[in-house]
Design a protein around this motif. Structure first.
Motif, PDB file in Angstrom:
ATOM      1  N   UNK A 218       7.271 -33.421  23.894  1.00 19.83           N
ATOM      2  CA  UNK A 218       7.350 -32.185  23.127  1.00 19.83           C
ATOM      3  C   UNK A 218       6.046 -31.851  22.410  1.00 19.83           C
ATOM      4  N   UNK A 219       5.249 -32.874  22.082  1.00 21.61           N
ATOM      5  CA  UNK A 219       3.979 -32.632  21.386  1.00 21.61           C
ATOM      6  C   UNK A 219       2.788 -32.532  22.335  1.00 21.61           C
ATOM      7  N   UNK A 220       3.077 -32.426  23.629  1.00 19.24           N
ATOM      8  CA  UNK A 220       1.978 -32.356  24.610  1.00 19.24           C
ATOM      9  C   UNK A 220       1.404 -30.937  24.611  1.00 19.24           C
ATOM     10  N   UNK A 221       0.142 -30.844  24.262  1.00 24.76           N
ATOM     11  CA  UNK A 221      -0.513 -29.536  24.204  1.00 24.76           C
ATOM     12  C   UNK A 221      -1.411 -29.383  25.425  1.00 24.76           C
ATOM     13  N   UNK A 289      -3.730 -31.001  31.644  1.00 22.66           N
ATOM     14  CA  UNK A 289      -2.488 -30.604  32.313  1.00 22.66           C
ATOM     15  C   UNK A 289      -1.581 -31.818  32.475  1.00 22.66           C
ATOM     16  N   UNK A 290      -0.326 -31.656  32.125  1.00 26.33           N
ATOM     17  CA  UNK A 290       0.609 -32.771  32.250  1.00 26.33           C
ATOM     18  C   UNK A 290       1.029 -32.922  33.704  1.00 26.33           C
ATOM     19  N   UNK A 291       0.893 -34.112  34.215  1.00 30.35           N
ATOM     20  CA  UNK A 291       1.252 -34.401  35.609  1.00 30.35           C
ATOM     21  C   UNK A 291       2.585 -35.132  35.629  1.00 30.35           C
ATOM     22  N   UNK A 292       3.514 -34.517  36.352  1.00 33.03           N
ATOM     23  CA  UNK A 292       4.839 -35.132  36.451  1.00 33.03           C
ATOM     24  C   UNK A 292       4.723 -36.423  37.259  1.00 33.03           C
TER      25      UNK A 292
END
Length: 428
Positions: A218-221, A289-292
């Protein structure tokens, strides 16, 4: 030592030659004999008819004879049977030549490889096949080479786009399927595509899938840029997008009773600055970028036999053509890549040059005939104009003659009148 190596190489060569197999070969070299080897489906009563022909242009009048579609806007369904075999542990090579001399606008030029239990008399578009391979053209959007494999009862299209030839000359199409699950597509004996069954078809589920338990914190910017919090909109920023034209004047004949209250037309405001947005700055909290994350797909199971077909026994031509004229020839199914390449050179390779030359000569002759016809039409048109001019000239001469005659008659009448007047004076 050298002799031993040479002997071993010789034996290896002989072994390869012995092991090579040609399962099916058709060159239509015995006149109407092909009709005894090929069977037309009876699934529909109005399938298009085939005829033996080398076409309008060719490299060799006899060697280039193949079977040609002969009726427009028809389905075609024809097949030939051979001794069933399996390609287990061996390459499978499917090759044929095809010519669309009719400037094909929409129609297939592919072949289908069927299992040996196919009912040839009932072959149709939904009959299950092993492989579909060859060119397909329809309009400007579809000009591709189909490579479709049936795996566990489902047809799977290749994920790559392989362009086919769309001219009117004969071309050679070759599909090579290897036991290591790789493939190669050749056109005119040149490789145009290759890869693996697992990568280029969706026959198997993917090896990896996204972890269904993983979620972005949730805190991933992941914003690389953000609005500058210290930036503010200038006080004089807000201006209307359009304003009344200051140079416009009410027309002198404007009648407010009839026309209503006059208002000047609107123009673009030169001071308009658009919607204000704060400046962007680098986000100090940016984490990228968040990588799944991925995990092994529990549905995936490796299959080392995707390439294998157990009982190959029929080659079929099951297709639709809007404009007929396609010629199929030099069909070959073998397990020897070199055999197919040499066969292609001996057939298509030997006649492609003379075929192109004959076509160019025909086109040149047609061009000259068109030019002669245009010249003849132009000459006839000029002759018609000259005749019209001559007729106009004759009409003018007739008009002049009639004018002179009328003038002479008028003068004669005048002279008669004068003589009568003189006579009357003498009598007086």
């Amino acid at each position: 030592m050298r002799l031993s190596v040479a002997v071993l190489a010789l034996f290896a060569s002989i072994a390869v030659t012995i092991d090579a197999a040609v399962y099916f070969k058709e060159q239509f070299a015995d006149g109407d004999g092909w009709k005894s080897r090929w069977l037309e489906s009876k699934h529909k009563s109005d399938y298009g008819q085939w005829k033996l022909s080398a076409g309008k242009f060719y490299g060799d009048a006899e060697a280039d004879k193949g079977i040609q579609t002969s009726q427009d806007a028809r389905f075609y369904a024809l097949s030939a049977r051979f001794e069933p075999f399996s390609n287990k542990g061996k390459p499978l090579v499917i090759q044929f030549s095809v010519k669309h001399e009719q400037k094909i606008d929409c129609g297939g030029g592919y072949v289908k490889i069927f299992p040996s239990d196919l009912d040839q008399s009932d072959m149709h578009g939904d009959s299950q096949y092993y492989i579909m391979f060859g060119p397909d053209i329809c309009g400007y959007s579809t000009k591709k080479v189909h490579v479709i494999f049936n795996y566990k009862g489902q047809n799977h299209l290749i994920k790559k786009d392989i362009k086919c030839k769309d001219d009117e000359l004969t071309h050679l199409y070759t599909l090579i399927l290897n036991p290591d699950q790789t493939y190669e597509v050749k056109i005119d004996n040149e490789k145009v595509e290759s890869g693996s069954l697992e990568d280029d078809w969706d026959m198997l589920p993917p090896k990896k899938i996204k972890d269904p338990e993983a979620k972005k914190p949730s805190d991933w910017d992941d914003r690389a840029k953000i609005d500058d919090p210290s930036d503010s909109k200038p006080e004089d920023w807000d201006k209307p997008e359009t304003i009344p034209d200051p140079d416009a004047k009410k027309p002198d004949d404007w009648d407010e009773d009839m026309d209503g209250e006059w208002e000047p037309p609107m123009i673009t405001n030169p001071e308009y600055k658009g919607e204000w947005k704060p400046k962007q700055i680098d986000n100090p909290d940016y984490k990228g970028a968040w990588v799944h994350p991925e995990i092994d797909n529990p549905e995936y199971t490796h299959d080392a036999t995707m390439y294998k077909f157990d009982s190959i026994g029929v080659l079929g031509l099951d297709l639709w053509q809007v404009k007929s004229g396609t010629i199929f020839d030099n069909l070959l199914i073998t397990d020897d890549v070199e055999e197919a390449e040499e066969f292609g050179k001996e057939t298509w390779g030997a006649t492609k040059g003379p075929e192109k030359k004959m076509k160019e000569e025909q086109e040149d002759m047609e061009r000259k005939l068109r030019e002669e016809e245009e010249k003849s039409k132009k000459k006839d048109a000029e002759g018609d104009e000259e005749e019209d001019d001559e007729e106009d000239g004759e009409d003018e001469e007739d008009d002049e003659a009639e004018g002179e005659q009328e003038e002479g008659e008028t003068e004669g009448e005048a002279g008669t009148k004068e003589d009568g007047d003189a006579k009357q004076k003498d009598e007086l």
